[in-house]
Design an enzyme around this catalytic site. Structure first.
Site, PDB file in Angstrom:
ATOM      1  N   GLY A  36       0.682  -1.130  -0.215  1.00  0.00           N
ATOM      2  CA  GLY A  36       0.125   0.130  -0.083  1.00  0.00           C
ATOM      3  C   GLY A  36       0.686   1.069   0.007  1.00  0.00           C
ATOM      4  N   GLN A  37       0.204   2.508  -0.115  1.00  0.00           N
ATOM      5  CA  GLN A  37       0.878   3.514  -0.114  1.00  0.00           C
ATOM      6  C   GLN A  37       1.717   3.956   1.240  1.00  0.00           C
ATOM      7  OE1 GLN A  37      -0.914   7.426  -0.374  1.00  0.00           O
ATOM      8  NE2 GLN A  37      -2.807   6.572   1.132  1.00  0.00           N
ATOM      9  N   HIS A  93      -7.401   8.041  17.762  1.00  0.00           N
ATOM     10  CA  HIS A  93      -7.043   8.575  16.553  1.00  0.00           C
ATOM     11  C   HIS A  93      -8.135   8.792  15.566  1.00  0.00           C
ATOM     12  CE1 HIS A  93      -4.774   9.480  12.804  1.00  0.00           C
ATOM     13  NE2 HIS A  93      -5.367   8.576  12.480  1.00  0.00           N
ATOM     14  N   ASP A 143      -0.634  12.537  14.903  1.00  0.00           N
ATOM     15  CA  ASP A 143      -1.570  13.786  15.361  1.00  0.00           C
ATOM     16  C   ASP A 143      -0.368  14.346  16.264  1.00  0.00           C
ATOM     17  OD1 ASP A 143      -4.057  12.430  14.387  1.00  0.00           O
ATOM     18  OD2 ASP A 143      -3.337  10.779  15.962  1.00  0.00           O
TER      19      ASP A 143
END
Ligand code: NAD
Ligand code: LMR
Length: 329
Positions: A15-16, A188, A160
């Site tokens: 995935g990215q 999150h 975050d």
């Protein structure tokens, strides 16, 4: 290089985030420049070919610390002997999907992965869940790994934390390295609470330096809490390089320790501190030493902060109750 390689399993490797993460792990940024690593990549069968392509590129980098790359489409094999597990692959919310559907779909991923970690991980395994909903996915995995100490399962709120440091530094016109002791509390998600009341800027209290409650309540907190959505809107895809960077920071600090005079935010199983119900995976201020973390104790929480911590914790208990009802924890 005398040390035996550390086994690092990455799920969702094609995935990215995986693409932004693997090269940094292999270059030594996850564990340090003295620690060789062996990568174990887990993907779904349709994405194994793409993972193989990434493995070819990893080979082409000739990283001195990279001791090998293995690719799996079976969780039991991928987590065999794992020392550091980065659980990135998750089922994204798609059109028409209800929250319960999302939790159930992710249960189908994180339950077997928790079982596989329980069955095969090394004694010192450390787990970081990045795939959303990260806190509750971590709870699902942890509850299916009864032989692994619960505190080894963590969820990522470091992105975050880093976002909040950057926004605060920008507001005050200081360097990001001048900001210390910032805290992300809770989930999150958009309910998270970035807390600057104990933060310091150049040794002074950050909230006093800002001295602008309207900015705090109406700009800073929502900007940080909704930054993920802002990135998706701008990029047309969710954050990837910054998420990979935060995963590196999370594990590096957990393993190598936090600097004196500062702390970081990690989603961890609550021990009941600060009135957060025991067992849920919620973000706290922590310091790390000798491969272990500890919650920073004794912070005074005023009404403004209490209300916001409670709201995010309420969301986490609702998510926990929903997955309980689905038989996932
Ligand atoms: P992506 O869709 O590009 O990649 C996800 C990969 O996971 C895909 O290659 C997919 O094939 C794989 N995958 C799916 N199910 C799997 C399974 N059972 N086992 C192994 N691999 C599996 O997504 P991405 O952009 O890399 O993001 C991954 C996750 O991270 C998402 O859930 C995203 O919301 C989350 N995320 C979290 C944070 C955070 O701060 N906690 C930040 C950004 C993104
Ligand atoms: C982020 O904070 O960037 C991501 O968690 C957003 C998302 O929904 O993938």
């Amino acid at each position: 290089m005398t040390q035996a390689p550390v086994n690092v399993t990455v799920t969702g490797a094609a995935g990215q985030i995986g693409y932004a993460l693997l090269f940094r792990i292999a270059s030594g940024q996850l564990l340090g420049q003295d620690t060789p690593v062996k990568l174990r990549l887990l993907e779904i069968p349709q994405a194994v070919k793409a993972a193989e392509g990434t493995a070819l590129e990893l080979e082409d980098c000739a990283f001195p610390l990279l001791a090998g790359v293995d690719i799996f489409d079976d969780a039991k094999q991928a987590f065999e002997g794992v020392n550091v597990a980065l659980l990135v692959g998750a089922r994204p919310r798609t059109k028409g999907m209800e929250r319960g559907d999302l939790l159930e779909a992710n249960g189908g991923i994180f339950k077997p992965q928790g079982e596989a970690i329980n069955a095969g991980a090394a004694d010192d395994v450390k787990v970081l869940v990045v795939g959303n909903p990260a806190n509750t996915n971590a709870l699902i995995a942890q509850s299916h790994a009864p032989d692994v100490p619960a505190e080894r399962f963590t969820a990522m709120t470091r992105l975050d934390h880093n976002r909040a440091i950057a926004q605060l530094a920008k507001k005050l016109g200081v360097a990001v390295s001048d900001v210390k002791k910032l805290t992300i509390w809770g989930n999150h998600s958009a309910t998270q609470y970035p807390d600057i009341f104990h933060a310091e800027v150049g040794g002074k209290n950050a909230a006093e330096a800002v001295n602008d409650k309207a900015w705090l309540a109406d700009e800073f907190i929502p900007r940080v809490a909704k930054r993920g959505a802002e990135i998706i809107e701008a990029r047309g895809a969710s954050s990837a390089a910054s998420a990979a960077n935060a995963a590196i920071d999370h594990v590096y600090d957990w393993v190598n320790g936090t600097p004196d005079g500062d702390w970081v935010s990690m989603g961890i199983p609550s021990d009941g501190s600060y009135g957060v119900p025991e067992g849920i995976i919620s973000s706290f201020p922590v310091t790390c030493k000798n491969g272990k973390y500890e919650i920073v104790q004794g912070l005074q929480i005023d009404d403004f902060s209490r209300e916001r911590i409670d709201a995010s914790v309420r969301e986490l208990t609702e998510e926990r109750d929903a997955v309980k009802q689905l038989g996932l924890v």
